[in-house]
Design an enzyme around this catalytic site. Sequence first.
Site, PDB file in Angstrom:
ATOM      1  N   HIS A 217       0.796  -1.225   0.000  1.00  0.00           N
ATOM      2  CA  HIS A 217       0.000   0.000   0.000  1.00  0.00           C
ATOM      3  C   HIS A 217       0.833   1.282   0.000  1.00  0.00           C
ATOM      4  O   HIS A 217       0.605   2.154  -0.828  1.00  0.00           O
ATOM      5  CB  HIS A 217      -1.078   0.039   1.067  1.00  0.00           C
ATOM      6  N   TYR A 221       1.686   5.478  -2.341  1.00  0.00           N
ATOM      7  CA  TYR A 221       1.917   6.867  -1.923  1.00  0.00           C
ATOM      8  C   TYR A 221       3.306   7.345  -2.346  1.00  0.00           C
ATOM      9  O   TYR A 221       3.512   8.535  -2.577  1.00  0.00           O
ATOM     10  CB  TYR A 221       1.677   7.012  -0.414  1.00  0.00           C
ATOM     11  N   HIS A 368      -9.739   0.190 -10.767  1.00  0.00           N
ATOM     12  CA  HIS A 368      -9.474   1.189  -9.725  1.00  0.00           C
ATOM     13  C   HIS A 368      -8.028   1.672  -9.787  1.00  0.00           C
ATOM     14  O   HIS A 368      -7.765   2.871  -9.820  1.00  0.00           O
ATOM     15  CB  HIS A 368      -9.770   0.597  -8.349  1.00  0.00           C
ATOM     16  N   PHE A 369      -7.077   0.735  -9.816  1.00  0.00           N
ATOM     17  CA  PHE A 369      -5.700   1.245  -9.701  1.00  0.00           C
ATOM     18  C   PHE A 369      -5.209   1.900 -10.986  1.00  0.00           C
ATOM     19  O   PHE A 369      -4.300   2.714 -10.957  1.00  0.00           O
ATOM     20  CB  PHE A 369      -4.727   0.211  -9.110  1.00  0.00           C
ATOM     21  N   HIS A 370      -5.847   1.566 -12.114  1.00  0.00           N
ATOM     22  CA  HIS A 370      -5.482   2.316 -13.323  1.00  0.00           C
ATOM     23  C   HIS A 370      -5.996   3.755 -13.229  1.00  0.00           C
ATOM     24  O   HIS A 370      -5.318   4.681 -13.647  1.00  0.00           O
ATOM     25  CB  HIS A 370      -6.022   1.628 -14.579  1.00  0.00           C
ATOM     26  N   ARG A 431     -10.301 -10.805 -12.231  1.00  0.00           N
ATOM     27  CA  ARG A 431      -9.094 -10.185 -12.765  1.00  0.00           C
ATOM     28  C   ARG A 431      -8.089 -11.302 -13.078  1.00  0.00           C
ATOM     29  O   ARG A 431      -8.324 -12.455 -12.761  1.00  0.00           O
ATOM     30  CB  ARG A 431      -8.506  -9.185 -11.763  1.00  0.00           C
ATOM     31  N   ARG A 432      -6.994 -10.946 -13.688  1.00  0.00           N
ATOM     32  CA  ARG A 432      -5.922 -11.888 -14.029  1.00  0.00           C
ATOM     33  C   ARG A 432      -6.413 -13.046 -14.883  1.00  0.00           C
ATOM     34  O   ARG A 432      -6.075 -14.192 -14.648  1.00  0.00           O
ATOM     35  CB  ARG A 432      -5.254 -12.452 -12.779  1.00  0.00           C
TER      36      ARG A 432
END
Lengths: 541, 214
Positions: A217, A221, A368-370, A431-432
């Site tokens: 995580h 940041y 989300h992370f894209h 996913r994957r």
Amino acid sequence: MNDSTAKNLALSHMWVAFSAFILACFMGEYQVLERSGLFDSLSSPSVYFASVSTHGVLMAFVLTTFFIMGFGYYTASHSLKVPVWNPKLAWFGFGLALTGVVMAAIPLLTGLASVLYTFYPPVQAHVAFYIGATLLVIGSWVWCAIMVVMFYQWKQANPGKTVPLAMFATTANAFLWLWTSTGVALEVLFQLIPWALGWMDTLDPGLARTLFAWTLHPIVYFWLIPAYTAFYVFVPKQAGAYLFSEEAARMAFIVLVVFSLPIGFHHLYMDPEQAKGWKLLHGLGTFIVTLPTLVTGFTVIASLEIAGRLRGGKGLFGWIGTLPWGNPMVLSVILSLLMLIFGGFGGIVNASYAMNAMIHNTAWVPGHFHLIFAGTTIIMYFAIAYYLWPVLVKKPLFSKSLALVQLWTWFIGMSIMTTPWHVLGLLGQPRRISSVQYNNLLTLSWEPYELLMILGGLVLLGSACLFFYLLIKTQFSASTEPFEGIVEYAEPLHEVKDLPEYLNDFKLWNKVIGVLMLISFGIPILQFFFMDTYGSSGWGY
Amino acid sequence: MKHLFLLTALIIPSFVSAKPASNMVWMPETLNFVENGNVQKGEQLAQSCASCHGEKGISAMGMFPSLAGQTANYTYKQLRDYADGKRDNPMMNSVAQGLSDQDSADLAAWFQSLPAAQNKASTQDVSKAELMVNQGNGKKILPPCFTCHGASGKGKRMDTPALAGQQSEYTVNTLMAYKKGTRHNDIYSRMRVIAKQLSDDEIKQLGELYQQMK
């Protein structure tokens, strides 16, 4: 001051970063095409997973780490007005990190390290992959050391003075990365490398996943802090105004660093190796780390509002229209914040235990992370590159209007790609997966979204190529007159006076992090040494 | 009477016990044991195998498998399964019962060290088999063969055999045996579940395809 070393370091690092980026963009488009199942000739799970693994490593490790190092060297030297400390060491770190990238790339591209970005033991990669990744991290530690040394040398030479905000943020990121990367370093050094070399027969995936969650995580940041740095130190100035509050900015960076670290278990909500109490603790911490983002959103928007009103904007929202939308930095921050709002909403879903169960391991997660990483964060990397490139190469930006087109197309492409991706997750697509072959009504309902993703990917690929083209043209086209512009930092609205030491140093915060990490990860890691658990043999190549 | 009935109901399940498909468990110790098989000793032992499986592990008869290039773990497991009676073949059951664990590991190491057979491309249609190997069958929820056996049919470390170069007749016989359930030493019935859903034509094509695979 002769800052040519800092400029050369910045350019070299950033070229590696953006070369990795453009390569990974082509892979990304191939992946959406392959996964759609519409093109039989592209169908190959082996190539797909090799590509996904390489795409993830290039984007998340190479692009980010090299960009952050390059940006950091220039920021340190320019904001402190001192040359880079120990340039030979800096170049050594660069060489080490680059060697690591090449070393990891060989097994990745030959399909011997299709273990995805998170390494996923007990799937086992070729040992060169793990050693290469380690060298990249060690190279980045050299950068961290140089940043910390420059920070404290400056403080020693300027007692009682406030460290410039840009350098404060950069050093915060260096400390964050040192803490962050320790988890994965422990995993790689004590588990993955000895296991891949055959020195250990088995590996405990539970411990490996716990150590990776330590990194997983806060690394986000680490990528995000340069974007926030630009939010605070460049954007208000470019918009024509002041930073709303420097104290709030410093506090935001500190809270980000301190609270992004002890919260990684929200990536393990569905994992069996950690008890629910620890997950709850990390879950609560996850919500605390939303605070600095809210503060950042508030401060940046307040700074923009001041700029808009100074430019004649009236009424509740009139100031938005008067902002300089034609300035790449200002446009980027607006688009970045828009993506942050939607991506942040998705992030709260992920962080909430019950809702997480609904979207866990579905297409929602990469969606989300894209949006957050490739959208919110990377668009600010573009903005920083457009801002710094003319200064670094002493030539004007090749075309401001094309830069604006590039930023808009990146935003539009990312919206087209990630919206259906989220929907696919809600429709249950895992996913994957490399293909969708189980023809039933559910999987057929995914097809229109797959098509949209291909379109989004194409727009993004075009935008990425345009970005790369603009950097090349700016640097290598003949320019009649040298570029005279300089990097300017935003002044705070209220001058910073009597700043408490805890907002100007990290000694206290490192101690706080140490205690929090001990609480959050002490027993969860030690339990693996007390309990009688079974390791797994390697599944690999 | 009521108590007797209850007691019987409680006791009956204890007489019902499922037997495992194989007694082999791939613990790290076993993996290391097989990995450290002695090739030279295996070569000596293999002299008595040559009449059926060929001088260099390449069989001349379709009813006997080629063993050259076979993954050591797979050969080892089959020998132990034959010895334990988990796989039925009168000839191989008695041969394997005469082999120690160490002999089995040595033989497995020797056959793994030999190059697999290189066969010419078949002129027969293998399009259905290619689809099965590379994409599986979505409608039947069958995964592609390559996920376990590898893209070039070389097998994988954990208990999945190399198929490349294997004689067509042998592969077909094996798949048919799985389909009928007469072969049943596959853990979790993995191959029985798959083979039951394959048509005879698909099985024939798979035999051809793997025979010519290099």
